[in-house]
Design an enzyme around this catalytic site. Structure first.
Site, mmCIF file in Angstrom:
data_model
loop_
_atom_site.group_PDB
_atom_site.id
_atom_site.type_symbol
_atom_site.label_atom_id
_atom_site.label_comp_id
_atom_site.label_asym_id
_atom_site.label_seq_id
_atom_site.Cartn_x
_atom_site.Cartn_y
_atom_site.Cartn_z
ATOM 1 N N SER A 287 38.699 46.788 31.007
ATOM 2 C CA SER A 287 39.158 45.417 30.888
ATOM 3 C C SER A 287 40.502 45.086 31.114
ATOM 4 O O SER A 287 41.408 46.033 30.851
ATOM 5 C CB SER A 287 38.719 44.774 29.517
ATOM 6 O OG SER A 287 39.702 45.248 28.526
ATOM 7 N N LYS A 288 40.836 43.910 31.236
ATOM 8 C CA LYS A 288 42.413 43.353 31.417
ATOM 9 C C LYS A 288 43.125 43.844 30.230
ATOM 10 O O LYS A 288 44.184 44.406 30.323
ATOM 11 C CB LYS A 288 42.394 42.096 31.811
ATOM 12 C CG LYS A 288 44.005 41.738 32.151
ATOM 13 C CD LYS A 288 43.805 40.050 32.295
ATOM 14 C CE LYS A 288 44.568 39.453 31.062
ATOM 15 N NZ LYS A 288 45.905 39.917 30.423
#
Ligand code: GLU
Length: 506
Positions: free
Chosen positions: A262-263
């Site tokens: 994920s970011k």
């Protein structure tokens, strides 16, 4: 799907923010497959969720694809025969299909308000709208025909939900995973048309993949749980025989531990996850992307291709054209691919090293200009670039590696040599500068023996004088061969640098 059908694939992002590298890989695999089969690659913007709309996100997606060289054949900006290519502009087409499903008994009107559903969630923490409870909720299955018509004629807000079969096993042949099956009893009655008249993703994706004659779909594994709903919609809408072939791509996993990258993992571990810089228009927060951090698009694309695919050999470096030629669905792995930032940097390093100077020079010249050097000797620059390329991971590494070729050092890393400095060394360099003055042939091969012979005559050791000489020219203990540097800087400049640095050592 009939085998004669033209290959048409689509990348169907929702314009909600920065484009995750997994999204670009999805676009890439679709593109590679299409181009390999002489087909079309379509960009469709899935913007039916008005609450998630983010200004600028569509332009950003276009720019990311352009940067990567993954150019759509049809898109909102380049409409083909199947437009419009933004789902929000196709709004009028979806309701009829939802109504058709209701009329055929495959879907129903649901009149429950948001508050009523919230109430249900409070009572039943695991609330799902499904065959188990639909008859106790407010919809056209639980109400009489008259009650339903009365609510519809009063424009009572309503959604349309799919009526999932109570207990069936359904499935399809995934191009990567083989047979995939689902128990319908585990799937809830998903909303197909929302109260605002917009379709949900489930309805829109099926209607549009059909309308746009999509033949194959490569999408992330995270969409697999939606597949049973889509499968039934293809069937219920009477299009079962036209259903595209599906391939669910393996997840890109975080480097440490399990789960999808994920970011937040990028922020936590200090690497980019988005293809390009993304500035959130609401929060004003800037998230750095691969492009701005100095990745070449060729390296980025190459790295993405190998996240879940290989050609069966040890080869790791592939350009886009070669990927088009060699891509094969059979060689996409079923299991997740761990993202490795060090490996991503390695790809960039390799691409810079192998890239023709002429392709790198525009960016390099820009860097040099931003450091205040306006008159650039292009012949020197070309040679310098060839020399330092193999030390560069990013294009931006050029300046720290090579600035001394263009500007005299401002600072000198002389502490270590200063403690061992003496008069004899000062005299050596003064004489050396004098001899350089007389030197007619200015080349590395002429200077090196001159320098070394002089050391031998002085009785000092080579190591004692080579490092100070390098520091005088470069400012630090780095850089390519010192005699090559000597040659490239030119006689006047070398003598000037010796004269500038010598007083600092005395
Ligand atoms: N709109 C979906 C997304 O944002 C597309 C999923 C699909 O390819 O079916 O990724």
């Amino acid at each position: 799907m009939s085998s004669q059908k033209k290959v048409r694939v689509r990348f169907a992002p929702s314009p909600t923010g920065g484009l995750h590298l997994g999204g670009v890989r999805t676009a890439l695999f679709n593109y590679l497959f299409a181009k390999q089969h002489g087909g079309d690659f379509i960009l469709r913007i899935e913007d039916t969720d008005q609450t998630r709309f983010v200004a600028g996100a569509e332009e950003y997606i276009n720019e990311c694809l352009a940067w990567c060289g993954i150019i759509p054949d049809e898109s909102p900006d380049k409409p083909g025969a199947y437009g419009p290519y933004r789902q929000s502009e196709r709004k009028a087409t979806y309701r009829q299909y939802a109504e058709q499903l209701v009329n055929a008994g495959y879907a129903y009107y649901a009149f429950d308000t948001a508050e009523e559903l919230d109430e249900q969630r409070k009572i039943h923490p695991n609330f799902r709208y499904s065959h188990e409870n639909r008859l106790s909720l407010r919809n056209s299955l639980s109400l009489s025909e008259e009650e339903t018509q009365a609510l519809l004629s009063k424009d009572h807000p309503h959604t349309i939900r799919i009526k999932m079969p109570e207990d069936e096993t359904i499935g399809f042949e995934d191009m990567i995973r083989g047979r995939v099956s689902f128990e319908t009893k585990l799937v809830d009655d998903k909303v197909l048309l929302k109260a605002d008249g917009m379709p949900t993703y489930h309805l829109a994706v099926v209607v549009d993949d059909h309308a746009m004659q999509i033949s194959h779909i490569f999408r992330g594994e995270e969409w697999l749980p939606s597949a049973p709903v889509h499968l039934l919609l293809w069937e219920y809408l009477g299009w079962k025989n036209e259903m595209p072939a599906w391939a669910h791509l393996p997840l890109i996993l975080k480097p440490d531990g399990n789960g999808k990258l994920s970011k937040r993992d990028g922020d936590r571990l200090g690497f980019p996850v988005y293809a390009m810089n993304w500035m959130d228009p609401k929060s004003g927060v800037l998230t750095e992307g691969f492009r701005e951090l100095g990745f070449l698009p060729e390296a980025f694309v190459n790295m993405l291709a190998l996240l879940g695919w290989n050609d069966g050999t040890d080869q790791e470096l592939f350009g886009l054209a070669e990927l088009v030629a060699k891509f094969s669905v059979e060689r996409i792995s079923k299991s997740g691919a761990k993202f490795d930032y060090e490996k991503a940097k390695w790809f960039n390093h390799e691409w810079i090293k192998g890239m023709d100077n002429s392709l790198l020079l525009p960016q390099i010249e820009e860097i040099i200009r931003t450091h205040g050097v306006s008159a650039i000797d292009t012949v020197l620059l070309d040679t310098v670039l060839s020399t330092v390329k193999e030390r560069m991971t990013f294009v931006s590494d050029f300046w720290p590696q090579a600035s001394f070729f263009f500007v005299r050092p401002e600072e000198y890393d002389i502490e270590a040599v200063k403690v061992k400095w003496n008069e004899q060394k000062t005299a050596f360099f003064q004489e050396l500068a004098g001899e350089f003055e007389q030197q007619a042939t200015w080349s590395a091969s002429a200077i090196e023996p001159l320098f070394k012979d002089k050391i031998v005559q002085s009785g000092m050791k080579i190591g004692e004088l080579m490092l100070p000489y390098r520091i005088m020219l470069v400012g630090g203990k780095f850089g390519p061969d010192v005699f090559l540097i000597t040659e490239l800087l030119g006689k006047e400049e070398v003598i000037a640098r010796i004269s500038k640095a010598l007083p600092l050592l005395k």
